[in-house]
Design an enzyme around this catalytic site. Structure first.
Site, PDB file in Angstrom:
ATOM      1  N   ASP A  25     -36.939 -20.667  49.203  1.00 51.77           N
ATOM      2  CA  ASP A  25     -35.755 -19.946  49.324  1.00 51.77           C
ATOM      3  C   ASP A  25     -35.637 -19.114  50.985  1.00 51.77           C
ATOM      4  OD1 ASP A  25     -33.386 -18.445  49.807  1.00 51.77           O
ATOM      5  OD2 ASP A  25     -33.790 -17.484  47.479  1.00 51.77           O
ATOM      6  N   LYS A  87     -31.872 -15.952  60.104  1.00 56.76           N
ATOM      7  CA  LYS A  87     -30.994 -17.099  59.733  1.00 56.76           C
ATOM      8  C   LYS A  87     -29.654 -17.052  60.064  1.00 56.76           C
ATOM      9  CE  LYS A  87     -30.037 -18.954  55.079  1.00 56.76           C
ATOM     10  NZ  LYS A  87     -30.083 -18.667  53.517  1.00 56.76           N
ATOM     11  N   GLU A 186     -28.183 -24.161  48.322  1.00 62.59           N
ATOM     12  CA  GLU A 186     -28.770 -23.010  47.617  1.00 62.59           C
ATOM     13  C   GLU A 186     -28.029 -23.201  46.165  1.00 62.59           C
ATOM     14  OE1 GLU A 186     -28.049 -19.844  50.196  1.00 62.59           O
ATOM     15  OE2 GLU A 186     -29.815 -20.330  51.479  1.00 62.59           O
ATOM     16  N   ASP A 208     -22.841 -15.944  44.076  1.00 65.18           N
ATOM     17  CA  ASP A 208     -23.939 -15.401  44.640  1.00 65.18           C
ATOM     18  C   ASP A 208     -23.741 -14.100  45.586  1.00 65.18           C
ATOM     19  OD1 ASP A 208     -26.222 -14.963  46.289  1.00 65.18           O
ATOM     20  OD2 ASP A 208     -26.492 -16.891  47.015  1.00 65.18           O
TER      21      ASP A 208
END
Ligand code: AMP
Length: 627
Positions: A25, A87, A186, A208
């Site tokens: 992850d 990211k 994800e 999330d």
């Protein structure tokens, strides 16, 4: 003598031997690596027993970079060389990054192709290089813990990541010496961790809520494939915002002025965060806040106080939830499972709100920080071939249609959205003009009918097509999407075999919510697009008729037509030309059919003429013998 056994190339391990594989992850704030050991998927700790690796890299001149907690300590004293949140830059152009308004404390400079580079004492680094350093640290950790080299990894990416962002992630893995078995969405990984892929078909919501971002994804499990029905979110909403609210409340209670707080805001935020986290398991705590005067303020902070501060923010997450349901064309009752991901979903109030919104208890058994890595590890284990009884391989789908530009600026969709990948589809195209020897291919991504409303992915050319009349060449265009969602396009002229191809690695990415926006627009504009497509098609047809007739008239009009016929046809051609680029579709259709009617006889004469010329000097028998 027994027969000698020979193993398959590149497979030194015996078939029954467990191959080391891991799920990664690769997060904005923290990263994790997990693996299936003795049948159980678990995240792997570092030598200090810590599982989460802060996604931070600290660079120094002529030294190996430090990654994780060691790097984090440099964030304040050496911010220009301490890279966090990389990211957010993956697969993005510098212009895109500036547009998102992302505030980054380090120096961003433009490198080739408008991509961002980060200026550090160790040189100018691309986001891919920085990510590779994080991946290297995770690889090292896994190999130390598992005691061998990794065969391959599954890396998770947000569902809304486009081709450029996915490709950048794969590049980083390659640079880190990792073999990517697959990139996995994800939310899909989270669903896999709970074994939802083993259950009956259904629609699932993955909620999330992390420290800085919120994502909601609606997935549909259909014939063993997870399809992303919709995604929505807020890239600037998370637990950090709750910490900020608590810090402001503390300042108010303790009578700390904003000016005075500036110097120790970090400390106040840390106290706020710790308080918030404690209240996930306790009803109240005593806050102990340092004051500028050197004294301290102490006060009670209860779960009710927290709810008052956090509720508006939690409520804010429900707006994208509603949008995601609407985009998926479903209501909350259609959801059969809700999965929680991200540290902030440990807050009991978040769980309560999510439960009442979706009308069902969410899955909470797996640590919400680890659930994505665990799902990825389960997939990696299957893909590495450790499940001989052939467990179902999870597939993904294309998030938006992929197609090619055709005449009139129209899009011919070759691979529709939600096609399970990997996939390959081909379609034949032809030339538009007589004698055309090259074809420009423009690959686009999107749901709309017009090229201008889609995203341009790549352009390439097919040259060396033999000159033929318009429409005679057969050019086969093949679109291939690999298991990670990356696209290769090939074009081949069938008669000569000349071919050309491109792997799409676009230099600019879509904004986070762009895919959702593009989908929404396609729904809203479906009717307009249909009309526009019909108009463009008529315009292209008019163009084709004009071109064909002009070249025919030039070649033999004066020989095969009487003067009066010539004049009438020329007048009809003029009339067609006068409406061809207008918006009156009926007028174009009418003008085309008038030209068609007037030229029927002419076309027949041309055919006769051509046959007669071909037969000159031959007898009929010569032709029939060949039949
Ligand atoms: P993530 O980005 O998924 O790592 O989530 C980090 C966020 O989760 C931060 O805002 C943390 O304060 C929050 N968090 C972690 N543990 C808890 C907890 N026990 N209760 C409430 N929030 C938590």
């Amino acid at each position: 003598m027994p027969l000698l056994q020979i193993s398959e190339p590149n497979q030194s391990a015996a078939p029954h031997q467990h191959r080391l594989a891991a799920g990664i992850d690769l997060g904005t704030t923290n990263s994790l690596i997990a693996s299936v050991r003795s049948g159980i998927a678990e995240t792997l700790p570092d030598a200090r027993g810590v599982h989460l690796l802060p996604s931070i890299v600290h660079y120094q001149a002529n030294q190996l970079p430090e990654v994780g907690v060691d790097a984090k300590t440099f964030a304040v004293q050496d911010p220009l060389n301490t890279i966090a949140s990389v990211k957010r830059l993956m697969g993005r152009g510098l212009a895109d990054v500036k547009m998102t308004g992302t505030q980054l404390p380090y120096d961003l400079v433009a490198s080739a192709g408008g991509m961002p580079s980060i200026r550090t004492v160790a040189g100018e680094l691309s986001p891919v290089q920085v990510s590779a350093d994080i991946l290297k640290a995770l690889k090292q950790r896994a190999e130390d813990t598992l005691g061998g080299e990794l065969t391959g990894v599954v890396i998770t990416v947000p569902a809304y990541f486009d081709d450029a962002q996915r490709q950048a992630t794969k590049d980083a893995a390659k640079l880190a010496g990792l073999q990517v078995l697959r990139l996995l969405n994800e939310p899909t990984a989270a669903a896999v961790a709970y074994g939802l892929d083993k259950q009956a078909e259904g629609i699932h919501a993955i909620y999330d809520l992390g420290g800085g971002t919120f994502d909601i994804s609606i997935l549909r499990l259909h014939r063993g494939v997870f399809e992303v029905m919709s995604t929505a979110g807020d890239s600037a909403l998370g637990g950090d915002d709750i910490d900020r609210e608590i810090a402001l409340w503390m300042m108010q209670q303790a009578g700390i002025a904003e000016d005075a707080a500036r110097s120790h805001i970090r400390e106040l935020l840390d106290i706020a965060r710790a308080a918030k986290e404690s209240l996930s398991t306790q009803h109240s705590i005593t806050l102990d806040v340092p004051l500028a005067t050197g004294t301290r303020w102490q006060g009670e902070f209860t779960h009710e106080d927290l709810i008052k501060l956090a509720d508006p923010l939690i409520q804010k997450t429900l707006v994208p939830c509603r949008r995601a349901l609407r985009d998926a064309g479903i209501s909350a009752e259609d959801i059969s499972a809700v999965v929680l991901v991200g540290g902030s979903t440990r807050m009991p109030r978040v769980r309560e709100k999510v439960e009442s919104f979706f009308g069902r208890k969410p899955h909470v058994d797996i640590d919400p920080d680890k659930v994505v890595a665990i799902g990825a590890a389960i997939q990696a284990d299957i893909l590495a071939g450790n499940k001989p009884d052939n467990e179902m391989l999870l597939l993904d789908v294309t998030p938006l249609a992929l197609g090619i530009e055709t005449m009139g600026g129209l899009v011919e969709k070759i691979i529709p959205r939600n096609t399970p990948i990997p996939t390959a589809r081909a379609q034949e195209f032809t030339t538009f003009k007589d004698g055309q020897t090259a074809m420009a291919l423009h690959v686009v991504q999107g749901e709309r009918d017009l090229v201008v409303d889609c995203r341009s992915l790549a352009r390439f050319e097919l040259r060396g097509i033999p000159p033929m009349v318009a429409g005679a060449a057969r050019i086969r265009v093949t679109f291939q999407v690999d298991a990670d969602g990356l696209l290769s396009v090939a074009a081949r002229e069938e008669m000569t075999g000349v071919s050309s191809e491109i792997t799409v690695k676009p230099s600019y990415g879509l904004q986070d919510n762009e895919i959702t926006r593009m989908l929404q627009e396609s729904i809203v504009n479906a009717e307009i697009d249909l009309k526009l497509r019909a108009l463009r098609e008529q315009q292209v047809e008019a163009d084709r008729v004009v071109n064909a007739l002009r070249s025919a008239l030039q070649a033999d009009g004066h020989v095969l037509l009487k003067r009066e016929e010539f004049v009438n046809i020329a007048a009809a051609l003029d009339e067609l030309l006068s409406v061809a680029n207008g918006t009156d579709i009926q007028a174009i259709k009418h003008a085309i059919s008038k030209v068609d009617d007037l030229t029927k006889e002419y076309a027949a004469r041309r055919m006769d003429h051509a046959i007669r010329q071909a037969m000159q000097g031959h007898t009929i028998n010569e032709f029939t013998e060949k039949l």
